[in-house]
Design a protein around this motif. Sequence first.
Motif, PDB file in Angstrom:
ATOM      1  N   PHE A   7     -14.700 -22.010   4.957  1.00 26.22           N
ATOM      2  CA  PHE A   7     -15.124 -23.409   5.021  1.00 26.22           C
ATOM      3  C   PHE A   7     -16.283 -23.674   4.059  1.00 26.22           C
ATOM      4  O   PHE A   7     -17.391 -23.180   4.256  1.00 26.22           O
ATOM      5  CB  PHE A   7     -15.581 -23.756   6.433  1.00 26.22           C
ATOM      6  N   GLU A   8     -16.024 -24.471   3.052  1.00 23.78           N
ATOM      7  CA  GLU A   8     -17.118 -24.869   2.174  1.00 23.78           C
ATOM      8  C   GLU A   8     -18.199 -25.609   2.957  1.00 23.78           C
ATOM      9  O   GLU A   8     -19.397 -25.451   2.689  1.00 23.78           O
ATOM     10  CB  GLU A   8     -16.597 -25.759   1.040  1.00 23.78           C
ATOM     11  N   SER A   9     -17.788 -26.381   3.941  1.00 21.53           N
ATOM     12  CA  SER A   9     -18.750 -27.175   4.721  1.00 21.53           C
ATOM     13  C   SER A   9     -19.765 -26.301   5.438  1.00 21.53           C
ATOM     14  O   SER A   9     -20.869 -26.762   5.754  1.00 21.53           O
ATOM     15  CB  SER A   9     -17.999 -28.025   5.751  1.00 21.53           C
ATOM     16  N   TYR A  10     -19.411 -25.037   5.739  1.00 23.04           N
ATOM     17  CA  TYR A  10     -20.314 -24.138   6.450  1.00 23.04           C
ATOM     18  C   TYR A  10     -21.092 -23.235   5.502  1.00 23.04           C
ATOM     19  O   TYR A  10     -21.810 -22.339   5.945  1.00 23.04           O
ATOM     20  CB  TYR A  10     -19.534 -23.271   7.436  1.00 23.04           C
ATOM     21  N   MET A  11     -20.943 -23.458   4.199  1.00 30.91           N
ATOM     22  CA  MET A  11     -21.592 -22.601   3.206  1.00 30.91           C
ATOM     23  C   MET A  11     -22.568 -23.352   2.298  1.00 30.91           C
ATOM     24  O   MET A  11     -23.577 -22.801   1.890  1.00 30.91           O
ATOM     25  CB  MET A  11     -20.530 -21.937   2.306  1.00 30.91           C
ATOM     26  N   LYS A  12     -22.232 -24.589   1.989  1.00 25.54           N
ATOM     27  CA  LYS A  12     -23.018 -25.310   0.987  1.00 25.54           C
ATOM     28  C   LYS A  12     -24.220 -25.981   1.625  1.00 25.54           C
ATOM     29  O   LYS A  12     -24.091 -26.712   2.616  1.00 25.54           O
ATOM     30  CB  LYS A  12     -22.152 -26.353   0.273  1.00 25.54           C
ATOM     31  N   LEU A  17      -9.119 -20.578   0.628  1.00 27.57           N
ATOM     32  CA  LEU A  17      -9.999 -21.603   0.075  1.00 27.57           C
ATOM     33  C   LEU A  17      -9.859 -22.868   0.922  1.00 27.57           C
ATOM     34  O   LEU A  17      -8.759 -23.391   1.101  1.00 27.57           O
ATOM     35  CB  LEU A  17      -9.627 -21.901  -1.372  1.00 27.57           C
ATOM     36  N   PHE A  18     -10.980 -23.374   1.401  1.00 30.25           N
ATOM     37  CA  PHE A  18     -10.943 -24.562   2.250  1.00 30.25           C
ATOM     38  C   PHE A  18     -12.096 -25.473   1.844  1.00 30.25           C
ATOM     39  O   PHE A  18     -13.184 -25.454   2.437  1.00 30.25           O
ATOM     40  CB  PHE A  18     -11.058 -24.173   3.731  1.00 30.25           C
ATOM     41  N   PRO A  19     -11.866 -26.276   0.797  1.00 32.21           N
ATOM     42  CA  PRO A  19     -12.943 -27.146   0.299  1.00 32.21           C
ATOM     43  C   PRO A  19     -13.370 -28.178   1.331  1.00 32.21           C
ATOM     44  O   PRO A  19     -12.608 -28.501   2.251  1.00 32.21           O
ATOM     45  CB  PRO A  19     -12.308 -27.810  -0.924  1.00 32.21           C
ATOM     46  N   ALA A  20     -14.579 -28.675   1.162  1.00 31.26           N
ATOM     47  CA  ALA A  20     -15.175 -29.606   2.124  1.00 31.26           C
ATOM     48  C   ALA A  20     -14.251 -30.786   2.390  1.00 31.26           C
ATOM     49  O   ALA A  20     -13.661 -31.367   1.476  1.00 31.26           O
ATOM     50  CB  ALA A  20     -16.520 -30.093   1.596  1.00 31.26           C
ATOM     51  N   THR A  21     -14.145 -31.146   3.660  1.00 34.55           N
ATOM     52  CA  THR A  21     -13.273 -32.239   4.072  1.00 34.55           C
ATOM     53  C   THR A  21     -13.843 -32.877   5.328  1.00 34.55           C
ATOM     54  O   THR A  21     -14.877 -32.441   5.847  1.00 34.55           O
ATOM     55  CB  THR A  21     -11.838 -31.709   4.311  1.00 34.55           C
ATOM     56  N   ALA A  22     -13.178 -33.894   5.827  1.00 34.28           N
ATOM     57  CA  ALA A  22     -13.651 -34.577   7.034  1.00 34.28           C
ATOM     58  C   ALA A  22     -13.654 -33.617   8.217  1.00 34.28           C
ATOM     59  O   ALA A  22     -12.812 -32.715   8.316  1.00 34.28           O
ATOM     60  CB  ALA A  22     -12.758 -35.780   7.334  1.00 34.28           C
ATOM     61  N   LYS A  23     -14.562 -33.821   9.141  1.00 30.13           N
ATOM     62  CA  LYS A  23     -14.679 -32.934  10.300  1.00 30.13           C
ATOM     63  C   LYS A  23     -13.410 -32.905  11.138  1.00 30.13           C
ATOM     64  O   LYS A  23     -13.105 -31.915  11.803  1.00 30.13           O
ATOM     65  CB  LYS A  23     -15.862 -33.365  11.169  1.00 30.13           C
ATOM     66  N   THR A  24     -12.665 -33.995  11.124  1.00 33.86           N
ATOM     67  CA  THR A  24     -11.460 -34.082  11.946  1.00 33.86           C
ATOM     68  C   THR A  24     -10.209 -33.585  11.224  1.00 33.86           C
ATOM     69  O   THR A  24      -9.119 -33.590  11.802  1.00 33.86           O
ATOM     70  CB  THR A  24     -11.222 -35.543  12.380  1.00 33.86           C
ATOM     71  N   ASP A  25     -10.368 -33.148   9.981  1.00 30.95           N
ATOM     72  CA  ASP A  25      -9.228 -32.706   9.177  1.00 30.95           C
ATOM     73  C   ASP A  25      -8.971 -31.227   9.450  1.00 30.95           C
ATOM     74  O   ASP A  25      -9.637 -30.358   8.898  1.00 30.95           O
ATOM     75  CB  ASP A  25      -9.529 -32.946   7.699  1.00 30.95           C
ATOM     76  N   ILE A  26      -7.974 -30.920  10.289  1.00 29.54           N
ATOM     77  CA  ILE A  26      -7.760 -29.522  10.680  1.00 29.54           C
ATOM     78  C   ILE A  26      -6.949 -28.742   9.650  1.00 29.54           C
ATOM     79  O   ILE A  26      -6.969 -27.509   9.649  1.00 29.54           O
ATOM     80  CB  ILE A  26      -7.070 -29.413  12.059  1.00 29.54           C
ATOM     81  N   GLY A  27      -6.214 -29.440   8.771  1.00 32.49           N
ATOM     82  CA  GLY A  27      -5.371 -28.741   7.806  1.00 32.49           C
ATOM     83  C   GLY A  27      -5.919 -28.708   6.397  1.00 32.49           C
ATOM     84  O   GLY A  27      -5.465 -27.920   5.569  1.00 32.49           O
ATOM     85  N   GLY A  28      -6.908 -29.577   6.111  1.00 30.01           N
ATOM     86  CA  GLY A  28      -7.466 -29.638   4.766  1.00 30.01           C
ATOM     87  C   GLY A  28      -6.675 -30.548   3.855  1.00 30.01           C
ATOM     88  O   GLY A  28      -5.488 -30.786   4.062  1.00 30.01           O
ATOM     89  N   TRP A  29      -7.349 -31.090   2.835  1.00 35.95           N
ATOM     90  CA  TRP A  29      -6.634 -31.966   1.902  1.00 35.95           C
ATOM     91  C   TRP A  29      -5.799 -31.136   0.941  1.00 35.95           C
ATOM     92  O   TRP A  29      -6.070 -29.971   0.686  1.00 35.95           O
ATOM     93  CB  TRP A  29      -7.587 -32.897   1.166  1.00 35.95           C
ATOM     94  N   LYS A  30      -4.743 -31.771   0.410  1.00 28.11           N
ATOM     95  CA  LYS A  30      -3.806 -31.085  -0.489  1.00 28.11           C
ATOM     96  C   LYS A  30      -4.066 -31.420  -1.956  1.00 28.11           C
ATOM     97  O   LYS A  30      -3.702 -30.644  -2.838  1.00 28.11           O
ATOM     98  CB  LYS A  30      -2.363 -31.446  -0.134  1.00 28.11           C
ATOM     99  N   PHE A  31      -4.646 -32.595  -2.207  1.00 35.51           N
ATOM    100  CA  PHE A  31      -5.015 -33.000  -3.552  1.00 35.51           C
ATOM    101  C   PHE A  31      -6.385 -33.658  -3.491  1.00 35.51           C
ATOM    102  O   PHE A  31      -6.713 -34.346  -2.520  1.00 35.51           O
ATOM    103  CB  PHE A  31      -4.009 -34.005  -4.130  1.00 35.51           C
TER     104      PHE A  31
END
Length: 664
Positions: free
Chosen positions: A70-75, A104-118
């Motif tokens: 999770f990028e959100s937990y690293m940056k 790889l799981f770039p930063a996304t909304a907290k409610t996004d469990i699958g991550g964005w694709k683009f």
Amino acid sequence: MMNIRWQAVCLIMLCLIQWTDVFAQRLAKDAVPFVGAQVFIEPGQTSSQIDGWFRTLAENGMTMCRIRMFESYMKEPDGSWNFSLFDMAFQSAAQHGVKVYATLFPATAKTDIGGWKFPADDEQRASFASFIKALVTHYKEFPALAGWVIINEPGTDGNYPHTDFVNKARTQWNKAHPERDYKENGFPVLMTVREQQFIYDFTTDFLKWIALEVKKYDDTHDVHVNPAGVFGNYGEYNFPVWRDFLSSLGGSAHPSWHFGYFSRRQYSLAMLALSELLRSGAGTLPWFMTEIQGGNNTYSGVHALCPTTDEITQWLWTILSCEGKGGIFWMLNPRSSGIEAGEWAMIDFQGKPSERLRAAKQVAAVINKYSDLFRSPRIIPSGIDVVYLKESLWAESLMGRKQDKYQGRMHGAVIKSPIACFKALTERGLNVGLKAIDEYDFSQTNYTGHSIILSNQIAVPAFYRQQLEQFVTRGGTLFVEGLTAFFDEELHNTMNTDFTFEKLFGGNISEFILQDNLFTTTVGPYTLPTHLWLGKICDEESPVHIHSFGKGKVVWYPSNIALGAWVSGNYKPLSDYLYDLLPKASNVITFSDYQSDVLLRTLKSGDATLMVCINKSAETRRIVLSGTQSMLSRHCLPIYASTGCSVEEGILVMAPEGVLVLKW
């Protein structure tokens, strides 16, 4: 002089050792398969908790895990990176002998469990590139690293996001692929699959970009991706091109999310069909199942499910029986917050192994005991391949309905039909292939003993005519069923003008006539449940037309007998008909008669033959095998047997829900 030569030899040996070490970091086709589980890392966890999860993996025979990075937990707010939480996980993994696939799981909304694709825009893509650089350069030297999952579950279910980034790419794509108003023969182009073709191309382009970004900083570890919802999303996946930038292929297999076309009893069939599809997609690359449902989904998912221990065992053996290099369960420990909080785990809330985890441990123990047997087994091909086309899915997405009282008019019919044929022949014990037409090898000079099934592939582009004609001319048997070739690639009806495949099929259609949800058609001794439409071939009284072409033949049955089996649940007539009709390889092993809800895969491993049989029926079966007598006469060693399963003088005794793995 001798000293100089010795130094040169030492230098060469050192280079070879380093090269071997590098090569060994990628998953190999002859690697011993693994069993593993996702370890979910999130803030609030302690080092002792994290270490305990890796100890649990090791104690239960699991040598591989996956971690969502999770990028959100690293940056940090100042733009710096704090990897300490995930460092603890990698260090514990190494300590307990567990390798890690980092997603790889770039930063996304907290409610996004699958991550964005683009990415949404160029700025987000640039941010993702920075994340890749920081992450990969930090972890590439960690001894626990096995590889990179470049993005979680690509696939849009046909609904790609219209963001600035995607729209800009679409504008560029439009320029390279100008739209036309008329076909070469003068007919207007009123409906197109341009949306589908764009996302098919763009998905590949973006995945390649990620892979190349990773390889800028680490070109030694495995590069992997796990497409999801494949039975509905395969029109977005160009597996042959993906092979150019991946080093292994994977997939996600959550029955609660992805097996909606199947009943609970058919989940092992779905796993088998998916495994065969991915095996074909991988080509010469190794493949493994990146995500398998391991626990209960309470509120998330589409269908509520907790796998049984039997299902866990069946799914693992199914993957292994399709040359899979292993499987990773989602997941070991439950996440603590979010929509999946407290779900999917293979341990309980006290951290103790569930019966599901113990079942997976038993399979892992057999793999380790017979590691040489499982290193590189290869499917013994039957010569029969069920082939699907992305263009048929694209056409169905435009023409089909999400809800209708008839299956044939609904989304899903163009993959249910091939799977129905796959199921019917699998229940005779045959190793049937399931692959995209672009994955079929049309380069051989002799196709005697080979068959292709085109089942209700409603759109067949004209450019495949030459390949199919060549296949049949060179001795192949082509079985064409349902509304196959009703459309071309631009959704023109093909049969009211010059029919592209008239020469190959040996005729044309006068009309398709609506009959009923279920009716019967008869050919020779076979009376087949048929769904919805009766196809009438010009100047033909029979529902089927057999046409010799070159050294081979085409059998054209333009009525939905595959969907007839699916809708009725009665597969025996279809199985008997196809089994008797289609040529088979000389060395195949089969059941001596039809066995509903029983799955078999037979593989060659060195001088041994490996057999995996699964009984999903409700009663004990005594199954007589037929085929290569020299193999069947040899000594047979059961290496895994569920309670009530055994082999007696060459007869398989299969208890309900049982698994039997044999070495001949």
